[in-house]
Design a protein around this motif. Sequence first.
Motif, mmCIF file in Angstrom:
data_model
loop_
_atom_site.group_PDB
_atom_site.id
_atom_site.type_symbol
_atom_site.label_atom_id
_atom_site.label_comp_id
_atom_site.label_asym_id
_atom_site.label_seq_id
_atom_site.Cartn_x
_atom_site.Cartn_y
_atom_site.Cartn_z
ATOM 1 N N THR A 1 -31.686 -31.705 -17.943
ATOM 2 C CA THR A 1 -30.441 -31.205 -17.349
ATOM 3 C C THR A 1 -29.262 -32.086 -17.751
ATOM 4 N N LEU A 2 -29.458 -33.381 -17.717
ATOM 5 C CA LEU A 2 -28.397 -34.305 -18.117
ATOM 6 C C LEU A 2 -27.966 -34.037 -19.555
ATOM 7 N N ASP A 3 -28.924 -33.946 -20.465
ATOM 8 C CA ASP A 3 -28.608 -33.720 -21.871
ATOM 9 C C ASP A 3 -27.864 -32.402 -22.071
ATOM 10 N N ALA A 4 -28.353 -31.334 -21.419
ATOM 11 C CA ALA A 4 -27.743 -30.015 -21.591
ATOM 12 C C ALA A 4 -26.290 -30.005 -21.120
ATOM 13 N N LEU A 5 -26.030 -30.632 -19.987
ATOM 14 C CA LEU A 5 -24.685 -30.593 -19.430
ATOM 15 C C LEU A 5 -23.721 -31.520 -20.158
ATOM 16 N N LEU A 6 -24.201 -32.678 -20.584
ATOM 17 C CA LEU A 6 -23.324 -33.563 -21.342
ATOM 18 C C LEU A 6 -22.950 -32.929 -22.679
ATOM 19 N N ILE B 1 -30.952 -23.631 -12.659
ATOM 20 C CA ILE B 1 -30.719 -22.890 -13.888
ATOM 21 C C ILE B 1 -29.380 -22.176 -13.845
ATOM 22 N N GLU B 2 -28.959 -21.698 -12.678
ATOM 23 C CA GLU B 2 -27.669 -21.011 -12.581
ATOM 24 C C GLU B 2 -26.516 -21.974 -12.853
ATOM 25 N N LEU B 3 -26.607 -23.180 -12.303
ATOM 26 C CA LEU B 3 -25.572 -24.185 -12.551
ATOM 27 C C LEU B 3 -25.480 -24.523 -14.035
ATOM 28 N N ALA C 1 -22.457 -23.745 -16.852
ATOM 29 C CA ALA C 1 -21.814 -24.879 -17.529
ATOM 30 C C ALA C 1 -21.842 -24.746 -19.047
ATOM 31 N N ILE C 2 -22.888 -24.117 -19.600
ATOM 32 C CA ILE C 2 -23.005 -24.033 -21.061
ATOM 33 C C ILE C 2 -22.437 -22.731 -21.623
ATOM 34 N N GLY C 3 -21.785 -21.936 -20.767
ATOM 35 C CA GLY C 3 -21.176 -20.706 -21.247
ATOM 36 C C GLY C 3 -22.184 -19.675 -21.717
ATOM 37 N N PHE C 4 -23.261 -19.518 -20.964
ATOM 38 C CA PHE C 4 -24.354 -18.647 -21.375
ATOM 39 C C PHE C 4 -23.913 -17.190 -21.544
ATOM 40 N N ALA C 5 -23.103 -16.703 -20.635
ATOM 41 C CA ALA C 5 -22.674 -15.304 -20.703
ATOM 42 C C ALA C 5 -21.950 -15.008 -22.011
ATOM 43 N N GLU C 6 -21.108 -15.936 -22.441
ATOM 44 C CA GLU C 6 -20.374 -15.740 -23.693
ATOM 45 C C GLU C 6 -21.311 -15.737 -24.895
ATOM 46 N N GLN C 7 -22.352 -16.563 -24.831
ATOM 47 C CA GLN C 7 -23.301 -16.641 -25.943
ATOM 48 C C GLN C 7 -24.117 -15.357 -26.096
ATOM 49 N N LEU C 8 -24.301 -14.622 -25.017
ATOM 50 C CA LEU C 8 -25.096 -13.399 -25.071
ATOM 51 C C LEU C 8 -24.400 -12.256 -25.807
ATOM 52 N N ALA C 9 -23.101 -12.366 -25.969
ATOM 53 C CA ALA C 9 -22.349 -11.279 -26.593
ATOM 54 C C ALA C 9 -22.893 -10.987 -27.995
ATOM 55 N N GLY C 10 -23.231 -9.730 -28.245
ATOM 56 C CA GLY C 10 -23.709 -9.313 -29.559
ATOM 57 C C GLY C 10 -25.161 -9.602 -29.834
ATOM 58 N N ALA C 11 -25.891 -10.174 -28.886
ATOM 59 C CA ALA C 11 -27.302 -10.513 -29.106
ATOM 60 C C ALA C 11 -28.194 -9.286 -28.918
ATOM 61 N N ASP C 12 -29.342 -9.312 -29.589
ATOM 62 C CA ASP C 12 -30.310 -8.219 -29.513
ATOM 63 C C ASP C 12 -31.596 -8.608 -28.799
ATOM 64 N N LEU C 13 -31.856 -9.900 -28.692
ATOM 65 C CA LEU C 13 -33.126 -10.372 -28.138
ATOM 66 C C LEU C 13 -32.936 -11.794 -27.629
#
Length: 383
Positions: free
Chosen positions: A52-57, A273-275, A279-291
């Motif tokens: 979690t520390l690594d992902a958020l930093l 996981i929601e936090l 923090a990592i902008g997951f929703a934006e990354q999903l744009a245009g994805a197929d899987l």
Amino acid sequence: MPALRKIIVAPDSFKETLSASVVATEIAAALRAQLPHCEVVELPVADGGEGTLDALLAATQGQRRIARVHDPLGRPINAEWGLLGDGDTAIIEMASASGLALLAPHERNPLITSSAGTGELIRAALDAGARRFMLAIGGSASNDGGSGMLSALGLRFLDQADQVLPPGGAALARLARIDLAGLDTRLAECSFAVACDVDNPLTGSQGASAVFGPQKGATPAMVIALDAALAHYARIIHATRGLDVAQHPGAGAAGGVGAAALAFLDGSLQPGIELVLDAIGFAEQLAGADLLITGEGRLDGQTLHGKAPIGVARRAHAAGLPVIAIAGSLGEGAERLRECGFRAVFACVPRPMTAAEALRDARERLRHTAEQVAALLALTDRD
């Protein structure tokens, strides 16, 4: 099947063997080899445990800090904490100071292990000026109800003779009162968002001791004793703070650190996981994805209780993406993942083997499984 244009690879770590970033790298490499036309996005995640520390930093361009603390058995160690990119929020990863991975298998004994190092990390962040905290409490080695963490922040846990209790969950059976006088006054200025990777209560058949005690070294007899000690602890907390924490969802996280945060840090328990995904902008990354491909070291019924793969899958499903998972192994209840929308689940362990053997060859087995999954996707990938 339409051509795959973009695949999101968002796994958690394979506990005690492979970090989330390594898992993502191996899966992504296999996909790129078989699907060279496809954009593959590596997005390692965490749910409040290790990583979690690594992902958020990484997501916030934060700063990594080091503090001298004590491990679950009281030995001095250097542990990491972080200051997020906003310059004001501290991220405290319990696994760094009080984690199960810090102990050899023969050292694991939740009767005596302590969460004190986590409290020492909080104190270090307070000294550095932090007043907003994200407390990631997965991967702990202790079952002490967070008493060690709170002791490091100034509380005293006393027996009938007004003597301070020794560290560990077993001692809580002798708790007579909690002395609040020494609690660090700076905590009154702070807010705590507590990232939980489970929603278990403090006590009972689904509580901290019964569900997680065995992986921390508890025998069946220890589980009974620890559950009774935490039930007594909950009664003292109720008498002290007027708060009933015994059955509160998430209170059993990290051996009861969830309960301690609720009762004494005014903490807000949230799915880790929601936090992290926010923090990592997951929703934006999903744009245009197929899987989307996710996974963790072991997929089983417990995965459904707030673990990273189910949190990732829910976000992906909301965006209309199919989800598959790759796990180190599958356990009891894994079949329920299909009911929750996973299209397919793959295990890296192909046959019965010892835990030591599985852990030793974890990366090679992951690579082989990822290659098989990628080959299957390439077979069905058509323009």
